[in-house]
Scaffold this motif. Structure first.
Motif, PDB file in Angstrom:
ATOM      1  N   ASP A  38      71.877  17.953  59.432  1.00 32.26           N
ATOM      2  CA  ASP A  38      71.383  17.760  58.070  1.00 32.26           C
ATOM      3  C   ASP A  38      72.493  18.040  57.061  1.00 32.26           C
ATOM      4  OD1 ASP A  38      68.872  17.222  59.081  1.00 32.26           O
ATOM      5  OD2 ASP A  38      68.243  19.328  58.994  1.00 32.26           O
ATOM      6  N   ASP A  39      72.402  17.366  55.935  1.00 35.04           N
ATOM      7  CA  ASP A  39      73.368  17.619  54.871  1.00 35.04           C
ATOM      8  C   ASP A  39      73.052  18.953  54.195  1.00 35.04           C
ATOM      9  OD1 ASP A  39      74.727  15.267  55.271  1.00 35.04           O
ATOM     10  OD2 ASP A  39      73.564  14.125  53.794  1.00 35.04           O
ATOM     11  N   LEU A  40      74.015  19.865  54.240  1.00 34.81           N
ATOM     12  CA  LEU A  40      73.861  21.155  53.569  1.00 34.81           C
ATOM     13  C   LEU A  40      74.782  21.165  52.362  1.00 34.81           C
ATOM     14  CD1 LEU A  40      72.713  24.041  53.470  1.00 34.81           C
ATOM     15  CD2 LEU A  40      74.640  24.757  54.917  1.00 34.81           C
ATOM     16  N   SER A  41      74.204  21.079  51.178  1.00 37.69           N
ATOM     17  CA  SER A  41      75.024  21.080  49.975  1.00 37.69           C
ATOM     18  C   SER A  41      75.481  22.501  49.665  1.00 37.69           C
ATOM     19  CB  SER A  41      74.248  20.506  48.792  1.00 37.69           C
ATOM     20  OG  SER A  41      73.096  21.282  48.524  1.00 37.69           O
ATOM     21  N   ALA A  42      76.645  22.611  49.062  1.00 34.26           N
ATOM     22  CA  ALA A  42      77.208  23.910  48.700  1.00 34.26           C
ATOM     23  C   ALA A  42      78.206  23.712  47.576  1.00 34.26           C
ATOM     24  CB  ALA A  42      77.875  24.574  49.901  1.00 34.26           C
ATOM     25  N   VAL A  43      78.495  24.798  46.878  1.00 34.34           N
ATOM     26  CA  VAL A  43      79.454  24.772  45.773  1.00 34.34           C
ATOM     27  C   VAL A  43      80.378  25.972  45.908  1.00 34.34           C
ATOM     28  CG1 VAL A  43      79.771  24.869  43.277  1.00 34.34           C
ATOM     29  CG2 VAL A  43      77.795  23.647  44.230  1.00 34.34           C
ATOM     30  N   LEU A  44      81.671  25.725  45.885  1.00 31.49           N
ATOM     31  CA  LEU A  44      82.633  26.821  45.808  1.00 31.49           C
ATOM     32  C   LEU A  44      82.936  27.062  44.336  1.00 31.49           C
ATOM     33  CD1 LEU A  44      84.420  28.750  47.549  1.00 31.49           C
ATOM     34  CD2 LEU A  44      86.307  27.187  47.046  1.00 31.49           C
ATOM     35  N   ASP A  56      89.331  17.879  51.610  1.00 29.96           N
ATOM     36  CA  ASP A  56      88.237  18.775  51.969  1.00 29.96           C
ATOM     37  C   ASP A  56      88.725  20.222  51.956  1.00 29.96           C
ATOM     38  OD1 ASP A  56      86.657  16.552  52.343  1.00 29.96           O
ATOM     39  OD2 ASP A  56      87.025  16.461  54.504  1.00 29.96           O
ATOM     40  N   LEU A  57      87.805  21.137  51.654  1.00 28.26           N
ATOM     41  CA  LEU A  57      88.128  22.561  51.642  1.00 28.26           C
ATOM     42  C   LEU A  57      87.777  23.172  52.992  1.00 28.26           C
ATOM     43  CD1 LEU A  57      88.185  21.898  48.613  1.00 28.26           C
ATOM     44  CD2 LEU A  57      87.073  24.084  48.191  1.00 28.26           C
ATOM     45  N   PHE A  58      88.653  24.029  53.494  1.00 30.06           N
ATOM     46  CA  PHE A  58      88.405  24.757  54.732  1.00 30.06           C
ATOM     47  C   PHE A  58      88.301  26.242  54.389  1.00 30.06           C
ATOM     48  CE2 PHE A  58      90.140  20.764  56.129  1.00 30.06           C
ATOM     49  CZ  PHE A  58      89.352  20.467  57.227  1.00 30.06           C
ATOM     50  N   LEU A  59      87.139  26.800  54.687  1.00 26.46           N
ATOM     51  CA  LEU A  59      86.804  28.164  54.280  1.00 26.46           C
ATOM     52  C   LEU A  59      86.522  29.001  55.513  1.00 26.46           C
ATOM     53  CD1 LEU A  59      84.254  27.075  51.529  1.00 26.46           C
ATOM     54  CD2 LEU A  59      86.706  27.483  51.225  1.00 26.46           C
ATOM     55  N   GLU A  60      87.191  30.120  55.636  1.00 24.45           N
ATOM     56  CA  GLU A  60      87.019  30.998  56.791  1.00 24.45           C
ATOM     57  C   GLU A  60      86.100  32.159  56.417  1.00 24.45           C
ATOM     58  OE1 GLU A  60      90.017  32.400  60.272  1.00 24.45           O
ATOM     59  OE2 GLU A  60      90.501  33.079  58.257  1.00 24.45           O
ATOM     60  N   PHE A  61      85.090  32.395  57.284  1.00 24.27           N
ATOM     61  CA  PHE A  61      84.117  33.466  57.068  1.00 24.27           C
ATOM     62  C   PHE A  61      83.959  34.281  58.345  1.00 24.27           C
ATOM     63  CE2 PHE A  61      82.792  30.630  53.665  1.00 24.27           C
ATOM     64  CZ  PHE A  61      82.347  31.491  52.673  1.00 24.27           C
ATOM     65  N   PRO A  62      83.483  35.527  58.227  1.00 24.59           N
ATOM     66  CA  PRO A  62      83.051  36.242  59.427  1.00 24.59           C
ATOM     67  C   PRO A  62      81.961  35.436  60.141  1.00 24.59           C
ATOM     68  CG  PRO A  62      83.151  37.728  57.541  1.00 24.59           C
ATOM     69  CD  PRO A  62      83.338  36.344  57.005  1.00 24.59           C
ATOM     70  N   ALA A  63      81.983  35.444  61.447  1.00 26.99           N
ATOM     71  CA  ALA A  63      81.052  34.619  62.212  1.00 26.99           C
ATOM     72  C   ALA A  63      79.595  34.970  61.934  1.00 26.99           C
ATOM     73  CB  ALA A  63      81.353  34.748  63.702  1.00 26.99           C
ATOM     74  N   ALA A  64      79.329  36.201  61.530  1.00 26.30           N
ATOM     75  CA  ALA A  64      77.945  36.626  61.291  1.00 26.30           C
ATOM     76  C   ALA A  64      77.530  36.475  59.824  1.00 26.30           C
ATOM     77  CB  ALA A  64      77.771  38.083  61.713  1.00 26.30           C
ATOM     78  N   SER A  65      78.333  35.828  58.994  1.00 26.46           N
ATOM     79  CA  SER A  65      78.011  35.739  57.571  1.00 26.46           C
ATOM     80  C   SER A  65      76.841  34.785  57.338  1.00 26.46           C
ATOM     81  CB  SER A  65      79.222  35.257  56.779  1.00 26.46           C
ATOM     82  OG  SER A  65      79.408  33.867  56.963  1.00 26.46           O
ATOM     83  N   PRO A  66      76.096  34.987  56.236  1.00 29.48           N
ATOM     84  CA  PRO A  66      74.992  34.079  55.913  1.00 29.48           C
ATOM     85  C   PRO A  66      75.440  32.628  55.764  1.00 29.48           C
ATOM     86  CG  PRO A  66      74.895  36.054  54.547  1.00 29.48           C
ATOM     87  CD  PRO A  66      76.202  36.098  55.274  1.00 29.48           C
ATOM     88  N   ALA A  67      76.652  32.404  55.269  1.00 27.68           N
ATOM     89  CA  ALA A  67      77.147  31.039  55.099  1.00 27.68           C
ATOM     90  C   ALA A  67      77.284  30.339  56.445  1.00 27.68           C
ATOM     91  CB  ALA A  67      78.486  31.059  54.370  1.00 27.68           C
ATOM     92  N   VAL A  68      77.810  31.049  57.434  1.00 29.45           N
ATOM     93  CA  VAL A  68      77.969  30.461  58.763  1.00 29.45           C
ATOM     94  C   VAL A  68      76.602  30.204  59.398  1.00 29.45           C
ATOM     95  CG1 VAL A  68      78.817  30.872  61.110  1.00 29.45           C
ATOM     96  CG2 VAL A  68      80.258  31.454  59.133  1.00 29.45           C
ATOM     97  N   ARG A  69      75.688  31.140  59.251  1.00 30.62           N
ATOM     98  CA  ARG A  69      74.345  30.942  59.806  1.00 30.62           C
ATOM     99  C   ARG A  69      73.672  29.723  59.178  1.00 30.62           C
ATOM    100  NH1 ARG A  69      73.880  36.650  59.215  1.00 30.62           N
ATOM    101  NH2 ARG A  69      72.451  36.375  57.447  1.00 30.62           N
ATOM    102  N   ALA A  70      73.818  29.563  57.874  1.00 32.32           N
ATOM    103  CA  ALA A  70      73.196  28.425  57.196  1.00 32.32           C
ATOM    104  C   ALA A  70      73.803  27.108  57.663  1.00 32.32           C
ATOM    105  CB  ALA A  70      73.361  28.569  55.681  1.00 32.32           C
ATOM    106  N   ALA A  71      75.136  27.068  57.797  1.00 29.52           N
ATOM    107  CA  ALA A  71      75.790  25.833  58.235  1.00 29.52           C
ATOM    108  C   ALA A  71      75.449  25.509  59.681  1.00 29.52           C
ATOM    109  CB  ALA A  71      77.308  25.964  58.052  1.00 29.52           C
ATOM    110  N   THR A  72      75.342  26.531  60.515  1.00 31.16           N
ATOM    111  CA  THR A  72      74.989  26.314  61.917  1.00 31.16           C
ATOM    112  C   THR A  72      73.548  25.825  62.048  1.00 31.16           C
ATOM    113  OG1 THR A  72      76.520  28.073  62.585  1.00 31.16           O
ATOM    114  CG2 THR A  72      74.860  27.392  64.184  1.00 31.16           C
ATOM    115  N   HIS A  73      72.660  26.409  61.277  1.00 34.08           N
ATOM    116  CA  HIS A  73      71.248  26.035  61.334  1.00 34.08           C
ATOM    117  C   HIS A  73      71.026  24.613  60.826  1.00 34.08           C
ATOM    118  CE1 HIS A  73      66.917  26.575  61.367  1.00 34.08           C
ATOM    119  NE2 HIS A  73      66.869  26.142  60.101  1.00 34.08           N
ATOM    120  N   ALA A  74      71.831  24.186  59.858  1.00 32.44           N
ATOM    121  CA  ALA A  74      71.644  22.851  59.285  1.00 32.44           C
ATOM    122  C   ALA A  74      71.970  21.758  60.285  1.00 32.44           C
ATOM    123  CB  ALA A  74      72.499  22.708  58.035  1.00 32.44           C
TER     124      ALA A  74
END
Length: 234
Positions: free
Chosen positions: A66-72, A45-63
């Motif tokens: 639910d399965d949130l698909s993503a592509v690196l 698995d990939l571990f990706l660090e983001f600023p806590a306020a980033s859109p990616a973190v908000r999307a993952a938290t909101h999901a």
């Protein structure tokens, strides 16, 4: 040649630029979706660090559940100036979740559970399944490749020019007539790839010079390069 899984792992664990693509966040700027750091866990698995306020973190938290698909998506650009500078791209797709409490202040760690991957590079286009990606190792020179290629290009131009002599009679005649620029474009444990470019915007072609045996570190690489240049000089 390196396997597709090894090439993908090498790109993931390199310093190549990367962006996390998440459905619904197409309008977000790529700078907002670029991980601050990335690594691969023992399960692939990939571990990706983001600023806590980033859109990616908000999307993952909101999901949440639910399965949130993503592509690196990773773009590999040659570290030296050369025509056709993009060497390849890799994509790792899967499902994104938050990993609470594992990042520093103001940051959040996201886990991308690997579903599948593919690589499109100088070797070709190939798919990679999750198990092969998990079991592959990155190239041992990945942390040093950019610096080594830049050094070769800046300090060993005359020796690189001699590689024309290893191309065979027809290519050697082309080198003698056109005097192409010789640029080191990729380096791994198995060999060196060089791009020959004719002057004034002429055509380019690549040649691959294999080492007698795979190198395990920079010390062994130095010995292999010495043998390569020595063979070219004779």
């Amino acid at each position: 040649m390196p396997s597709a899984a090894e090439r993908t792992r090498t790109l993931v664990q390199s310093t190549c630029s990367a962006v996390l693509l998440i459905p619904g966040l197409e309008s977000a700027g790529s700078d907002q979706l670029t991980p601050l750091s990335r690594s691969v866990g023992p399960d692939g698995d990939l571990f990706l660090e983001f600023p806590a306020a980033s859109p990616a973190v908000r999307a993952a938290t909101h999901a949440q559940d639910d399965d949130l698909s993503a592509v690196l998506e990773i773009t590999d650009v040659a570290p030296v100036a050369v025509p056709h500078r993009i060497r390849g791209r890799a994509r790792v797709s899967g499902w994104l979740t938050c990993v609470p409490g594992m990042a520093g202040p103001g940051r959040t760690l996201l886990r991308l559970e690997t579903g599948e991957a593919y690589v499109d590079d100088l070797w070709g286009v190939e798919g990679v399944d999750a198990e092969d990606f998990r079991d592959a190792l990155p190239d041992p020179l990945v942390d040093h490749e950019a610096e080594l290629l830049q050094h070769l290009h800046a300090a060993h131009g005359e020796q690189l020019d001699t590689l024309c002599g290893l191309l065979g009679e027809r290519a050697a005649r082309v080198c003698a007539a056109q005097r192409p620029a010789v640029v080191p474009v990729a380096l791994d444990r198995l060999g060196l790839r060089v791009r020959f470019c004719e002057p004034e915007g002429g055509s380019c072609f690549d040649a691959r010079f294999e080492f007698p045996e795979p190198v395990r570190d920079v010390v062994e690489l130095s010995y292999a390069m010495h043998r390569l240049f020595e063979a070219a000089a004779h």
